[in-house]
Design a protein around this motif. Sequence first.
Motif, PDB file in Angstrom:
ATOM      1  N   ASN A   1       0.856  -1.182   0.000  1.00 59.96           N
ATOM      2  CA  ASN A   1       0.000   0.000   0.000  1.00 59.96           C
ATOM      3  C   ASN A   1       0.895   1.236   0.000  1.00 59.96           C
ATOM      4  O   ASN A   1       1.935   1.245   0.666  1.00 59.96           O
ATOM      5  CB  ASN A   1      -0.932   0.018   1.208  1.00 59.96           C
ATOM      6  CG  ASN A   1      -1.957   1.123   1.117  1.00 59.96           C
ATOM      7  OD1 ASN A   1      -1.644   2.298   1.304  1.00 59.96           O
ATOM      8  ND2 ASN A   1      -3.193   0.757   0.803  1.00 59.96           N
TER       9      ASN A   1
ATOM     10  N   LEU B   1      -7.100   9.972  -9.652  1.00 53.72           N
ATOM     11  CA  LEU B   1      -8.518   9.636  -9.601  1.00 53.72           C
ATOM     12  C   LEU B   1      -9.330  10.488 -10.573  1.00 53.72           C
ATOM     13  O   LEU B   1     -10.337  10.041 -11.112  1.00 53.72           O
ATOM     14  CB  LEU B   1      -9.063   9.788  -8.180  1.00 53.72           C
ATOM     15  CG  LEU B   1     -10.466   9.262  -7.927  1.00 53.72           C
ATOM     16  CD1 LEU B   1     -10.577   7.772  -8.263  1.00 53.72           C
ATOM     17  CD2 LEU B   1     -10.869   9.497  -6.490  1.00 53.72           C
TER      18      LEU B   1
ATOM     19  N   GLU C   1     -11.118   2.064 -16.178  1.00 48.86           N
ATOM     20  CA  GLU C   1     -12.340   1.912 -15.391  1.00 48.86           C
ATOM     21  C   GLU C   1     -13.109   0.765 -16.002  1.00 48.86           C
ATOM     22  O   GLU C   1     -13.295   0.730 -17.225  1.00 48.86           O
ATOM     23  CB  GLU C   1     -13.191   3.179 -15.444  1.00 48.86           C
ATOM     24  CG  GLU C   1     -12.655   4.333 -14.639  1.00 48.86           C
ATOM     25  CD  GLU C   1     -13.621   5.513 -14.636  1.00 48.86           C
ATOM     26  OE1 GLU C   1     -14.463   5.593 -13.718  1.00 48.86           O
ATOM     27  OE2 GLU C   1     -13.529   6.325 -15.569  1.00 48.86           O
TER      28      GLU C   1
ATOM     29  N   MET D   1      -4.543   0.835  -7.165  1.00 51.49           N
ATOM     30  CA  MET D   1      -5.996   0.971  -7.066  1.00 51.49           C
ATOM     31  C   MET D   1      -6.377   2.388  -6.616  1.00 51.49           C
ATOM     32  O   MET D   1      -5.882   2.880  -5.602  1.00 51.49           O
ATOM     33  CB  MET D   1      -6.555  -0.058  -6.077  1.00 51.49           C
ATOM     34  CG  MET D   1      -8.062  -0.048  -5.994  1.00 51.49           C
ATOM     35  SD  MET D   1      -8.898  -0.285  -7.581  1.00 51.49           S
ATOM     36  CE  MET D   1      -8.424  -1.936  -7.992  1.00 51.49           C
ATOM     37  N   LEU D   2      -7.241   2.994  -7.410  1.00 48.73           N
ATOM     38  CA  LEU D   2      -7.762   4.323  -7.102  1.00 48.73           C
ATOM     39  C   LEU D   2      -9.142   4.222  -6.456  1.00 48.73           C
ATOM     40  O   LEU D   2      -9.479   4.986  -5.555  1.00 48.73           O
ATOM     41  CB  LEU D   2      -7.832   5.164  -8.380  1.00 48.73           C
ATOM     42  CG  LEU D   2      -6.511   5.291  -9.151  1.00 48.73           C
ATOM     43  CD1 LEU D   2      -6.727   6.012 -10.473  1.00 48.73           C
ATOM     44  CD2 LEU D   2      -5.458   5.987  -8.302  1.00 48.73           C
ATOM     45  N   ARG D   3      -9.944   3.285  -6.956  1.00 46.88           N
ATOM     46  CA  ARG D   3     -11.281   3.054  -6.398  1.00 46.88           C
ATOM     47  C   ARG D   3     -11.608   1.587  -6.662  1.00 46.88           C
ATOM     48  O   ARG D   3     -11.652   1.150  -7.792  1.00 46.88           O
ATOM     49  CB  ARG D   3     -12.306   3.978  -7.060  1.00 46.88           C
ATOM     50  CG  ARG D   3     -13.701   3.895  -6.488  1.00 46.88           C
ATOM     51  CD  ARG D   3     -14.668   4.888  -7.131  1.00 46.88           C
ATOM     52  NE  ARG D   3     -14.765   4.668  -8.570  1.00 46.88           N
ATOM     53  CZ  ARG D   3     -14.530   5.599  -9.498  1.00 46.88           C
ATOM     54  NH1 ARG D   3     -14.177   6.810  -9.163  1.00 46.88           N
ATOM     55  NH2 ARG D   3     -14.652   5.313 -10.782  1.00 46.88           N
TER      56      ARG D   3
ATOM     57  N   THR E   1      -7.616  -2.619  -2.722  1.00 53.53           N
ATOM     58  CA  THR E   1      -8.544  -1.545  -2.368  1.00 53.53           C
ATOM     59  C   THR E   1      -7.754  -0.246  -2.475  1.00 53.53           C
ATOM     60  O   THR E   1      -6.554  -0.261  -2.774  1.00 53.53           O
ATOM     61  CB  THR E   1      -9.134  -1.739  -0.949  1.00 53.53           C
ATOM     62  OG1 THR E   1      -8.060  -1.778   0.004  1.00 53.53           O
ATOM     63  CG2 THR E   1      -9.940  -3.031  -0.856  1.00 53.53           C
ATOM     64  N   GLU E   2      -8.400   0.863  -2.236  1.00 50.29           N
ATOM     65  CA  GLU E   2      -7.777   2.166  -2.459  1.00 50.29           C
ATOM     66  C   GLU E   2      -6.378   2.258  -1.841  1.00 50.29           C
ATOM     67  O   GLU E   2      -6.189   1.960  -0.658  1.00 50.29           O
ATOM     68  CB  GLU E   2      -8.655   3.272  -1.877  1.00 50.29           C
ATOM     69  CG  GLU E   2      -8.130   4.657  -2.180  1.00 50.29           C
ATOM     70  CD  GLU E   2      -9.039   5.755  -1.636  1.00 50.29           C
ATOM     71  OE1 GLU E   2      -8.520   6.847  -1.358  1.00 50.29           O
ATOM     72  OE2 GLU E   2     -10.248   5.520  -1.497  1.00 50.29           O
ATOM     73  N   GLY E   3      -5.401   2.619  -2.676  1.00 48.53           N
ATOM     74  CA  GLY E   3      -4.018   2.788  -2.227  1.00 48.53           C
ATOM     75  C   GLY E   3      -3.164   1.541  -2.329  1.00 48.53           C
ATOM     76  O   GLY E   3      -1.951   1.618  -2.215  1.00 48.53           O
TER      77      GLY E   3
ATOM     78  N   ILE F   1     -14.617  -0.252 -10.941  1.00 53.34           N
ATOM     79  CA  ILE F   1     -13.367   0.145 -10.293  1.00 53.34           C
ATOM     80  C   ILE F   1     -12.635   1.144 -11.185  1.00 53.34           C
ATOM     81  O   ILE F   1     -12.915   1.243 -12.385  1.00 53.34           O
ATOM     82  CB  ILE F   1     -12.467  -1.071  -9.976  1.00 53.34           C
ATOM     83  CG1 ILE F   1     -11.958  -1.758 -11.252  1.00 53.34           C
ATOM     84  CG2 ILE F   1     -13.185  -2.078  -9.114  1.00 53.34           C
ATOM     85  CD1 ILE F   1     -10.509  -1.560 -11.484  1.00 53.34           C
ATOM     86  N   LYS F   2     -11.716   1.863 -10.579  1.00 48.31           N
ATOM     87  CA  LYS F   2     -10.826   2.748 -11.329  1.00 48.31           C
ATOM     88  C   LYS F   2      -9.422   2.477 -10.823  1.00 48.31           C
ATOM     89  O   LYS F   2      -9.188   2.418  -9.606  1.00 48.31           O
ATOM     90  CB  LYS F   2     -11.194   4.220 -11.154  1.00 48.31           C
ATOM     91  CG  LYS F   2     -10.389   5.141 -12.058  1.00 48.31           C
ATOM     92  CD  LYS F   2     -10.955   6.549 -12.093  1.00 48.31           C
ATOM     93  CE  LYS F   2     -10.252   7.399 -13.144  1.00 48.31           C
ATOM     94  NZ  LYS F   2     -10.850   8.751 -13.225  1.00 48.31           N
ATOM     95  N   LYS F   3      -8.501   2.313 -11.775  1.00 51.20           N
ATOM     96  CA  LYS F   3      -7.153   1.911 -11.413  1.00 51.20           C
ATOM     97  C   LYS F   3      -6.155   2.567 -12.353  1.00 51.20           C
ATOM     98  O   LYS F   3      -6.447   2.814 -13.515  1.00 51.20           O
ATOM     99  CB  LYS F   3      -7.092   0.386 -11.509  1.00 51.20           C
ATOM    100  CG  LYS F   3      -5.762  -0.250 -11.340  1.00 51.20           C
ATOM    101  CD  LYS F   3      -5.863  -1.768 -11.239  1.00 51.20           C
ATOM    102  CE  LYS F   3      -6.165  -2.418 -12.546  1.00 51.20           C
ATOM    103  NZ  LYS F   3      -6.013  -3.891 -12.510  1.00 51.20           N
TER     104      LYS F   3
END
Length: 150
Positions: free
Chosen positions: A5, A32, A52, A75-77, A115-117, A140-142
């Motif tokens: 992370n 993001l 996404e 991972m952004l979202r 997950t985020e981060g 998701i957004k990555k």
Amino acid sequence: MVFGNIRDLKDYGYLEEEVLKCFEYAKTHDLLNFEKGSHEIEGDNLFVNIVEYKTTTPEERFWEAHRQYLDLHLMLRGPEQIDVNFIDNMEQKEFVEKDDFLPLEGETNSHVVLTEGDFLLCYPKDAHRTAVQVKEPVMIKKAIFKIKIK
């Protein structure tokens, strides 16, 4: 493979300089809010793809590896499960040079949930199957940093 992370970056100072550049870029840019697509950082030596998509079942996804680039998934979202194995454990198909794409077939050795981060750094021997749902399909957004192997 390296799984971690970004809040713990001080523990990853041993990683390649180009990988550390990706983390620095992520800290100084609002990824993001980047548009989907490819964003140049240092020409074809280092760039980031913003993606996404909706996660799905493993049966709907494919295995891959790369020879010319390291993949740094950030991972952004999320969440997103990424199944992993080593290419030596898999059936290797014909490498597609122009896309730096090695298709593979085989079974999951393990998996990570981003997950985020969270990030996953994949080297050429690391097979990965992305976009696997955790509990149910979600958007998701990555950021996927592509780091040319020299």
